[in-house]
Design a protein around this motif. Sequence first.
Motif, PDB file in Angstrom:
ATOM      1  N   TYR A 124       0.789  -1.126   0.348  1.00  0.00           N
ATOM      2  CA  TYR A 124      -0.198   0.062  -0.494  1.00  0.00           C
ATOM      3  C   TYR A 124       0.805   1.611  -0.151  1.00  0.00           C
ATOM      4  CZ  TYR A 124      -3.699  -3.905   0.913  1.00  0.00           C
ATOM      5  OH  TYR A 124      -3.685  -5.015   0.930  1.00  0.00           O
ATOM      6  N   GLY A 125       1.947   1.159  -0.818  1.00  0.00           N
ATOM      7  CA  GLY A 125       3.010   2.502  -0.739  1.00  0.00           C
ATOM      8  C   GLY A 125       3.673   3.123   0.139  1.00  0.00           C
ATOM      9  N   MET A 126       3.683   2.117   1.337  1.00  0.00           N
ATOM     10  CA  MET A 126       4.989   2.236   2.558  1.00  0.00           C
ATOM     11  C   MET A 126       6.148   2.383   2.035  1.00  0.00           C
ATOM     12  SD  MET A 126       3.018   0.791   5.805  1.00  0.00           S
ATOM     13  CE  MET A 126       1.985  -1.154   5.597  1.00  0.00           C
ATOM     14  N   THR A 127       6.572   2.611   2.633  1.00  0.00           N
ATOM     15  CA  THR A 127       8.965   2.381   2.231  1.00  0.00           C
ATOM     16  C   THR A 127       8.608   1.250   3.870  1.00  0.00           C
ATOM     17  OG1 THR A 127       8.938   4.303   4.730  1.00  0.00           O
ATOM     18  CG2 THR A 127       8.841   5.311   1.805  1.00  0.00           C
ATOM     19  N   ALA A 128      10.089   0.781   3.120  1.00  0.00           N
ATOM     20  CA  ALA A 128      10.766  -0.230   4.135  1.00  0.00           C
ATOM     21  C   ALA A 128      10.383   0.552   5.411  1.00  0.00           C
ATOM     22  CB  ALA A 128      11.645  -0.549   3.730  1.00  0.00           C
ATOM     23  N   GLY A 129      10.538   1.281   5.773  1.00  0.00           N
ATOM     24  CA  GLY A 129      10.740   2.194   7.091  1.00  0.00           C
ATOM     25  C   GLY A 129       9.752   1.936   7.779  1.00  0.00           C
ATOM     26  N   GLY A 130       8.843   3.364   7.257  1.00  0.00           N
ATOM     27  CA  GLY A 130       7.638   2.736   7.409  1.00  0.00           C
ATOM     28  C   GLY A 130       6.542   1.496   8.016  1.00  0.00           C
ATOM     29  N   GLU A 131       6.931   0.391   7.093  1.00  0.00           N
ATOM     30  CA  GLU A 131       6.422  -0.805   7.130  1.00  0.00           C
ATOM     31  C   GLU A 131       6.691  -1.359   8.916  1.00  0.00           C
ATOM     32  OE1 GLU A 131       5.665  -4.929   4.497  1.00  0.00           O
ATOM     33  OE2 GLU A 131       5.499  -3.199   3.978  1.00  0.00           O
ATOM     34  N   SER A 132       8.185  -1.491   8.421  1.00  0.00           N
ATOM     35  CA  SER A 132       8.395  -2.032  10.033  1.00  0.00           C
ATOM     36  C   SER A 132       8.123  -1.128  11.070  1.00  0.00           C
ATOM     37  CB  SER A 132      10.058  -1.676   9.527  1.00  0.00           C
ATOM     38  OG  SER A 132      10.968  -2.670   9.365  1.00  0.00           O
ATOM     39  N   PHE A 133       8.136   0.145  10.884  1.00  0.00           N
ATOM     40  CA  PHE A 133       7.494   1.548  11.918  1.00  0.00           C
ATOM     41  C   PHE A 133       5.827   1.356  12.358  1.00  0.00           C
ATOM     42  CE2 PHE A 133       5.260   4.867  14.013  1.00  0.00           C
ATOM     43  CZ  PHE A 133       5.776   5.072  14.697  1.00  0.00           C
ATOM     44  N   ALA A 134       5.257   0.397  12.046  1.00  0.00           N
ATOM     45  CA  ALA A 134       4.198  -0.942  11.325  1.00  0.00           C
ATOM     46  C   ALA A 134       4.387  -1.704  12.262  1.00  0.00           C
ATOM     47  CB  ALA A 134       3.485   0.149  11.096  1.00  0.00           C
ATOM     48  N   ALA A 135       5.198  -2.857  11.698  1.00  0.00           N
ATOM     49  CA  ALA A 135       5.530  -3.730  12.415  1.00  0.00           C
ATOM     50  C   ALA A 135       5.990  -3.799  13.647  1.00  0.00           C
ATOM     51  CB  ALA A 135       6.154  -4.157  11.744  1.00  0.00           C
ATOM     52  N   GLY A 136       6.674  -2.118  14.567  1.00  0.00           N
ATOM     53  CA  GLY A 136       6.511  -2.591  16.369  1.00  0.00           C
ATOM     54  C   GLY A 136       5.683  -2.178  16.699  1.00  0.00           C
ATOM     55  N   LEU A 137       4.520  -1.853  15.725  1.00  0.00           N
ATOM     56  CA  LEU A 137       3.591  -1.290  16.858  1.00  0.00           C
ATOM     57  C   LEU A 137       2.872  -2.429  17.180  1.00  0.00           C
ATOM     58  CD1 LEU A 137       2.527   2.003  14.801  1.00  0.00           C
ATOM     59  CD2 LEU A 137       2.823   2.132  17.522  1.00  0.00           C
ATOM     60  N   LEU A 138       2.646  -2.581  16.094  1.00  0.00           N
ATOM     61  CA  LEU A 138       1.823  -4.122  16.347  1.00  0.00           C
ATOM     62  C   LEU A 138       2.617  -5.087  17.091  1.00  0.00           C
ATOM     63  CD1 LEU A 138      -0.329  -5.347  14.509  1.00  0.00           C
ATOM     64  CD2 LEU A 138       0.585  -6.914  13.335  1.00  0.00           C
ATOM     65  N   GLY A 139       3.601  -5.357  17.187  1.00  0.00           N
ATOM     66  CA  GLY A 139       4.168  -6.265  17.686  1.00  0.00           C
ATOM     67  C   GLY A 139       4.123  -6.327  19.535  1.00  0.00           C
ATOM     68  N   HIS A 140       4.511  -4.341  19.717  1.00  0.00           N
ATOM     69  CA  HIS A 140       4.262  -4.501  20.669  1.00  0.00           C
ATOM     70  C   HIS A 140       2.597  -4.122  21.871  1.00  0.00           C
ATOM     71  CE1 HIS A 140       8.568  -3.732  22.236  1.00  0.00           C
ATOM     72  NE2 HIS A 140       8.755  -3.822  21.115  1.00  0.00           N
ATOM     73  N   LEU A 141       1.806  -4.068  21.014  1.00  0.00           N
ATOM     74  CA  LEU A 141       0.620  -4.172  21.332  1.00  0.00           C
ATOM     75  C   LEU A 141       0.589  -4.337  22.734  1.00  0.00           C
ATOM     76  CD1 LEU A 141      -1.650  -3.427  18.799  1.00  0.00           C
ATOM     77  CD2 LEU A 141      -1.328  -1.716  19.927  1.00  0.00           C
ATOM     78  N   PRO A 142       0.545  -5.470  23.103  1.00  0.00           N
ATOM     79  CA  PRO A 142       0.004  -5.934  24.454  1.00  0.00           C
ATOM     80  C   PRO A 142       0.233  -5.426  25.923  1.00  0.00           C
ATOM     81  CG  PRO A 142       0.844  -8.067  22.910  1.00  0.00           C
ATOM     82  CD  PRO A 142       0.990  -6.450  21.611  1.00  0.00           C
ATOM     83  N   GLY A 143       1.641  -5.749  25.425  1.00  0.00           N
ATOM     84  CA  GLY A 143       1.857  -4.416  26.517  1.00  0.00           C
ATOM     85  C   GLY A 143       1.863  -3.503  26.583  1.00  0.00           C
TER      86      GLY A 143
ATOM     87  N   LEU B  72      -5.577  -9.740  21.990  1.00  0.00           N
ATOM     88  CA  LEU B  72      -4.949  -8.462  23.287  1.00  0.00           C
ATOM     89  C   LEU B  72      -5.656  -8.436  24.583  1.00  0.00           C
ATOM     90  CD1 LEU B  72      -5.039  -5.237  21.416  1.00  0.00           C
ATOM     91  CD2 LEU B  72      -3.085  -6.538  21.411  1.00  0.00           C
ATOM     92  N   PRO B  73      -4.826  -8.495  25.603  1.00  0.00           N
ATOM     93  CA  PRO B  73      -5.266  -8.461  26.673  1.00  0.00           C
ATOM     94  C   PRO B  73      -6.639  -8.544  27.032  1.00  0.00           C
ATOM     95  CG  PRO B  73      -2.830  -7.379  27.248  1.00  0.00           C
ATOM     96  CD  PRO B  73      -3.135  -7.916  25.801  1.00  0.00           C
ATOM     97  N   VAL B  74      -7.034  -9.075  28.096  1.00  0.00           N
ATOM     98  CA  VAL B  74      -8.873  -9.132  28.456  1.00  0.00           C
ATOM     99  C   VAL B  74      -9.083  -8.468  29.563  1.00  0.00           C
ATOM    100  CG1 VAL B  74      -9.466 -11.107  27.259  1.00  0.00           C
ATOM    101  CG2 VAL B  74      -9.022 -11.621  28.886  1.00  0.00           C
ATOM    102  N   SER B  75      -7.538  -7.798  30.450  1.00  0.00           N
ATOM    103  CA  SER B  75      -7.984  -7.670  31.742  1.00  0.00           C
ATOM    104  C   SER B  75      -7.131  -7.057  31.988  1.00  0.00           C
ATOM    105  CB  SER B  75      -8.134  -8.582  32.596  1.00  0.00           C
ATOM    106  OG  SER B  75      -7.182  -9.622  32.765  1.00  0.00           O
ATOM    107  N   LEU B  76      -7.071  -5.666  32.494  1.00  0.00           N
ATOM    108  CA  LEU B  76      -5.627  -4.635  33.358  1.00  0.00           C
ATOM    109  C   LEU B  76      -4.986  -5.780  33.858  1.00  0.00           C
ATOM    110  CD1 LEU B  76      -5.093  -2.297  33.155  1.00  0.00           C
ATOM    111  CD2 LEU B  76      -6.398  -1.374  35.275  1.00  0.00           C
ATOM    112  N   THR B  77      -4.599  -6.662  34.269  1.00  0.00           N
ATOM    113  CA  THR B  77      -4.271  -7.721  34.657  1.00  0.00           C
ATOM    114  C   THR B  77      -3.698  -7.882  33.776  1.00  0.00           C
ATOM    115  OG1 THR B  77      -5.648  -7.595  37.110  1.00  0.00           O
ATOM    116  CG2 THR B  77      -3.210  -9.709  36.658  1.00  0.00           C
ATOM    117  N   GLU B  78      -3.776  -8.462  33.673  1.00  0.00           N
ATOM    118  CA  GLU B  78      -2.712  -9.118  31.873  1.00  0.00           C
ATOM    119  C   GLU B  78      -2.313  -8.536  31.291  1.00  0.00           C
ATOM    120  OE1 GLU B  78      -3.619 -11.726  27.814  1.00  0.00           O
ATOM    121  OE2 GLU B  78      -5.675 -11.467  29.091  1.00  0.00           O
ATOM    122  N   ALA B  79      -2.831  -7.602  31.105  1.00  0.00           N
ATOM    123  CA  ALA B  79      -2.151  -5.879  30.487  1.00  0.00           C
ATOM    124  C   ALA B  79      -0.993  -5.638  31.218  1.00  0.00           C
ATOM    125  CB  ALA B  79      -3.001  -4.612  30.423  1.00  0.00           C
TER     126      ALA B  79
END
Length: 467
Positions: free
Chosen positions: A284-303, A411-418
Amino acid sequence: MTTLADPVPGGRPGDVERATALAGELSGRGVHGVVLAYVDTAGVTRIKTVPTAKLASAAAWGVGMSPVFDTFLAGDGIATTDVLGSPDGDLRLFPDLHHLTVLAGQPGWAWAPVDRITQDGKPHPGCSRTFLRRITADAARAHGLSFRAAIEIEWSVGLGSAPDGTFLPAATGPAYGADRQVELGDYLADLLAACHAQGVDVDQLHPEYAAGQFEISVGALDPVATADRSVLVRHTIRAVARRHGLRVSFAPAVLAEGVGNGGHVHLSAWRAGDNLHTGGEGRYGMTAGGESFAAGLLGHLPGLTAVTAPSPASYLRLKPSQWAGVYTAWGLETRECALRVIAGMAGRRATDANVEVKPVDLAANPYLALGCLLAAGLDGLVSGAVLPEEVTGDPALLPADEAAKRDVHRLPVSLTEAVDRFRADTVLREALGPVLADAVVAVREGEVAAVAGLDDARVAAAYRWRY
């Protein structure tokens, strides 16, 4: 002998002179006091105010405030860490005069965000505004990056006359329906006028899904200014509502059932004037850096959810198939995915392409939330993280084997899990530093303890008017 012109460390050069001139101007405009605002770890905006005549003194010396609020809970209980939560100590609130705003929705007052400074003139380690500024400065220095961000604001409008803290919607028309705009047209018109007078560029204002719910979208700015603006706009929404006899809530779940209030974050990363989320050869036209930035967001979402969805009430909102984004999935314009890639309208993609993070609500401290999102995206960019296969439709409907193949998990279903996931995320904790990271854990655990044994309806009621 010291004078007003000899400020302690912590003020900005020229602030005393600027504040003196501002005080005269404000007085001439009928402004009697200035609200000095910051957001605590629980996401509650705390303030002190000064008379307009004392603005120069505040700019020179700051205004005293206890550090204990870094571990205040939303219900005003107090958690503790090894360095925070005691009655000892003091710090100073220094207004950022460049962002001082006369409040059109609250005549007689002006508003300014603050930086929190120790008595020795150093940045207070619990200051979330300083944290966000540091993250953006480090990204610029180390990677040549800048960012643009915007926070959507959803809120529920209730009748101010409702008894006993109950919520009675002030507008009952259908979701996204014109009836609601007609029912509350005077209030909404005054809100738009106040935003315009305060220099806030509103992109759109519309009825949302739940009864009495609305959303306002404002223009993107640098991250610190975005967080400041989010606090200011919410202050304005509340003040204008009061003048119309209405009461508003930004709580994640005003009621236990149904769709809650979100605070979706839009982010784009830029280098040398170019938007990394468009003009590239990636998906969708993302640069390599833009895609990796998005991947970082996705990977850290549980925490990240311990920061972006920080209340027990947040997990009443984070339900599948309600556009809340509760799965580790991404997609192009897919509103059920936690990460929505927005390519933008043809002809405007160079400026408008961005990513939207959906599991965010307005109980989140916007400075902490944006800073942690940037830390996650930067981690992905630096490590060259790769986005998994995208998802179309509702991730909740994926067969288990297909979800596993695409690395789609709830993603976490409770604040304790988060909190457990946050503890395990060293990138986020190191970005925050030990004082702020420990405060996040202590406050979240305090919130969990505060609602232990309550059913969903009582949890919603406990936070309904705290945000």
